[in-house]
Design a protein around this motif. Structure first.
Motif, PDB file in Angstrom:
ATOM      1  N   GLN A 276       0.828  -1.200   0.000  1.00  0.00           N
ATOM      2  CA  GLN A 276       0.000   0.000   0.000  1.00  0.00           C
ATOM      3  C   GLN A 276       0.868   1.259   0.000  1.00  0.00           C
ATOM      4  O   GLN A 276       0.570   2.229  -0.716  1.00  0.00           O
ATOM      5  CB  GLN A 276      -0.921   0.003   1.220  1.00  0.00           C
ATOM      6  N   ALA A 277       1.925   1.255   0.786  1.00  0.00           N
ATOM      7  CA  ALA A 277       2.830   2.406   0.818  1.00  0.00           C
ATOM      8  C   ALA A 277       3.423   2.660  -0.561  1.00  0.00           C
ATOM      9  O   ALA A 277       3.470   3.809  -1.038  1.00  0.00           O
ATOM     10  CB  ALA A 277       3.926   2.173   1.846  1.00  0.00           C
ATOM     11  N   TRP A 278       3.862   1.592  -1.196  1.00  0.00           N
ATOM     12  CA  TRP A 278       4.457   1.710  -2.534  1.00  0.00           C
ATOM     13  C   TRP A 278       3.457   2.318  -3.517  1.00  0.00           C
ATOM     14  O   TRP A 278       3.802   3.239  -4.276  1.00  0.00           O
ATOM     15  CB  TRP A 278       4.901   0.331  -2.994  1.00  0.00           C
ATOM     16  N   GLU A 279       2.231   1.828  -3.496  1.00  0.00           N
ATOM     17  CA  GLU A 279       1.219   2.304  -4.442  1.00  0.00           C
ATOM     18  C   GLU A 279       0.891   3.786  -4.217  1.00  0.00           C
ATOM     19  O   GLU A 279       0.746   4.550  -5.174  1.00  0.00           O
ATOM     20  CB  GLU A 279      -0.048   1.451  -4.328  1.00  0.00           C
ATOM     21  N   ILE A 280       0.792   4.186  -2.966  1.00  0.00           N
ATOM     22  CA  ILE A 280       0.493   5.597  -2.668  1.00  0.00           C
ATOM     23  C   ILE A 280       1.634   6.484  -3.132  1.00  0.00           C
ATOM     24  O   ILE A 280       1.414   7.531  -3.769  1.00  0.00           O
ATOM     25  CB  ILE A 280       0.229   5.784  -1.164  1.00  0.00           C
ATOM     26  N   LEU A 281       2.857   6.102  -2.842  1.00  0.00           N
ATOM     27  CA  LEU A 281       4.014   6.913  -3.225  1.00  0.00           C
ATOM     28  C   LEU A 281       4.146   6.990  -4.740  1.00  0.00           C
ATOM     29  O   LEU A 281       4.479   8.057  -5.288  1.00  0.00           O
ATOM     30  CB  LEU A 281       5.281   6.338  -2.597  1.00  0.00           C
ATOM     31  N   GLN A 282       3.878   5.902  -5.427  1.00  0.00           N
ATOM     32  CA  GLN A 282       3.941   5.921  -6.884  1.00  0.00           C
ATOM     33  C   GLN A 282       2.859   6.828  -7.465  1.00  0.00           C
ATOM     34  O   GLN A 282       3.102   7.570  -8.419  1.00  0.00           O
ATOM     35  CB  GLN A 282       3.792   4.499  -7.436  1.00  0.00           C
ATOM     36  N   ALA A 283       1.667   6.773  -6.897  1.00  0.00           N
ATOM     37  CA  ALA A 283       0.583   7.644  -7.374  1.00  0.00           C
ATOM     38  C   ALA A 283       0.940   9.114  -7.175  1.00  0.00           C
ATOM     39  O   ALA A 283       0.726   9.949  -8.061  1.00  0.00           O
ATOM     40  CB  ALA A 283      -0.717   7.303  -6.652  1.00  0.00           C
ATOM     41  N   LEU A 284       1.503   9.447  -6.023  1.00  0.00           N
ATOM     42  CA  LEU A 284       1.875  10.836  -5.754  1.00  0.00           C
ATOM     43  C   LEU A 284       2.998  11.305  -6.669  1.00  0.00           C
ATOM     44  O   LEU A 284       3.025  12.475  -7.082  1.00  0.00           O
ATOM     45  CB  LEU A 284       2.311  10.986  -4.292  1.00  0.00           C
ATOM     46  N   SER A 285       3.901  10.414  -6.994  1.00  0.00           N
ATOM     47  CA  SER A 285       5.047  10.808  -7.824  1.00  0.00           C
ATOM     48  C   SER A 285       4.609  11.277  -9.202  1.00  0.00           C
ATOM     49  O   SER A 285       5.258  12.139  -9.802  1.00  0.00           O
ATOM     50  CB  SER A 285       6.038   9.648  -7.963  1.00  0.00           C
ATOM     51  N   GLY A 286       3.514  10.739  -9.699  1.00  0.00           N
ATOM     52  CA  GLY A 286       3.061  11.077 -11.047  1.00  0.00           C
ATOM     53  C   GLY A 286       1.901  12.045 -11.103  1.00  0.00           C
ATOM     54  O   GLY A 286       1.337  12.267 -12.189  1.00  0.00           O
TER      55      GLY A 286
END
Length: 335
Positions: A276-286
Motif C-alpha cells: 500500500q505504501a508503494w502504491e500511494i508513493l507511486q501515485a503521488l510521484s506522477g
C-alpha cells in the motif's frame, strides 16, 4: 506581575520529541510569564542555545506552576520539597508505570492535584485516566509551505532521531525500490540504516539527525513518509505534523498518535502494508495536482490546530487565566 512557570524535562536525548515539546511550550509562554527551563543531569549539546537550569541540591523548581513534560522519568526529591500552586503533567511517552508512580508521589506530597495533558487520545485511552489532549505546539511561522514546487526528481523523505527503532525493518528495501524508480530519498536521522542498505542505494541520501533545521529540511521534500519499528509505538509523532504544516502530503503507517490528525485521502494518506505504501508513493510521484491538493488540505488542518486563536487560549490556560484550553479532541477523530 508575571506568573512563575517551571518547565521540567531531562533534555538528555538529542532532538527528542519530548524535549522539542518542552522548548515549544517555553517559546509559547516566555513573553507572557516568568518561565524557566529545568533539566535533570547533563543537557545534550544540541540544546546549548537555550538557558536550561540544572536541578542540583537546593537549586530546583519552587513556587508558581510546575509543568513536568514527558512523565516518563522520576523527578528527584525536590518534587516533595516544592511549594507549587499548580502542577501540570504533560504525558507524551507510553511509559505508564512512571506516570502512575509520579501521580502517586504528587498525592502523597499533598501538592495540588495534577492536571493531565496527553499528546494524543491514543495515550489517554491506554492510560485510562481523565485528561485533556494537546498536540505538541508547532510554529506555523517556522513551518511553512514552499511557494512553488521546484524542478527536481520526486523527493521522498523523513526525519527522526537517529535510532534504529525509529525506522521500520522493511524501510531499506522500500527505499531501494523507490531509488531504482528514479526517485530521490532523503532520510535525516537515518545514518543508523547504513549497514542495512547494501551496495545498491541509488538516489538514497542518509543524513545525521539535526544536520539541517527541521523546517529547512522539509522544504527539500515533495512527500513525507513515516513509520517506525513494530516494537516501538509513536505516541504522537511531532515530525508528521511539522510536515503537514509545510504543506507536504504525508504517507504514514496507520499506527501512532499522529493518525488522529490525518484523514486518509483528504489531508494525508495512511497505509498498513508495504504494498500500500508503494502504491500511494507511486501515485503521488506522477500526480502534481494530487500532491498540491493533499498538501494544501494538510496545511489547513494545521492552521486549525495551531492558529493564533488556539495558541492564545492555550497560553491563557497554562498561565492560569482560563479554566480550560481550546482542544478536547483532535480534528480527524471529530470528523
Amino acid at each position: 506581575m508575571k506568573q512563575l512557570v517551571h518547565i521540567v524535562e531531562p533534555f538528555d536525548v538529542a532532538w527528542s520529541g519530548s524535549s522539542q515539546r518542552a522548548l515549544a511550550l517555553w517559546n509559547l509562554l516566555r513573553d507572557h510569564g516568568k518561565v524557566r527551563l529545568w533539566a535533570h543531569g547533563n543537557v545534550d549539546p544540541c540544546y546549548g542555545e537555550y538557558s536550561i537550569l540544572q536541578i542540583s541540591g537546593d537549586v530546583a523548581p519552587d513556587g508558581g506552576t510546575l509543568i513536568i513534560v514527558g512523565g516518563y522519568y522520576a523527578p528527584g526529591p525536590w518534587l516533595e520539597r516544592g511549594d507549587f500552586q499548580r502542577v501540570i503533567v504533560i504525558f507524551n511517552v507510553p511509559e505508564y508505570g512512571h506516570l502512575y508512580r509520579l501521580l502517586g508521589r504528587i498525592r502523597v506530597a499533598k501538592l495540588p492535584p495534577a492536571e493531565l495533558l496527553f499528546a494524543s487520545s491514543l495515550l489517554r485511552d491506554i492510560a485510562a485516566l481523565d485528561g485533556l489532549i494537546e498536540p505538541s505546539p508547532i510554529s506555523l511561522a517556522a513551518f511553512t509551505p514552499m511557494k512553488e514546487e521546484p524542478r527536481r526528481p520526486f523527493t521522498i523523505g523523513r526525519l527522526s532521531r537517529d535510532r534504529e527503532f525509529k525506522h521500520h525493518e522493511d524501510d531499506p528495501s522500500l527505499y531501494r525500490m523507490l531509488g531504482l524508480q528514479g526517485h530521490r530519498l532523503r532520510i535525516m536521522g537515518g545514518t543508523c540504516l547504513e549497514p542495512h542498505l547494501g551496495i545498491d542505494r541509488s538516489g538514497i541520501e542518509l543524513l545525521a539527525a539535526g544536520a539541517l533545521p527541521a523546517a529547512d529540511f522539509l522544504r527539500t521534500l515533495d512527500c513525507f513518509f513515516y513509520r517506525n519499528h513494530p516494537s516501538f509505538l509513536e505516541s504522537f509523532g511531532r515530525v508528521v505534523l511539522e510536515a503537514m504544516a509545510c504543506g507536504l502530503p504525508v504517507v504514514c503507517e496507520r499506527r501512532g498518535g499522529y493518525v488522529e490528525w490525518i484523514r486518509d485521502g483528504e489531508n494525508g494518506f495512511l497505509f498498513e502494508t508495504q504494498e500500500q505504501a508503494w502504491e500511494i508513493l507511486q501515485a503521488l510521484s506522477g500526480d502534481k495536482e494530487l500532491r498540491q491538493a493533499i498538501g494544501a488540505a494538510a496545511r489547513r488542518t494545521m492552521e486549525e490546530v495551531y492558529g493564533e486563536m488556539p495558541r492564545t487560549r492555550f497560553r491563557a490556560w497554562y498561565l492560569g487565566y482560563a479554566n480550560t484550553p481550546p482542544v478536547a479532541g483532535s480534528p480527524a477523530s471529530a470528523a
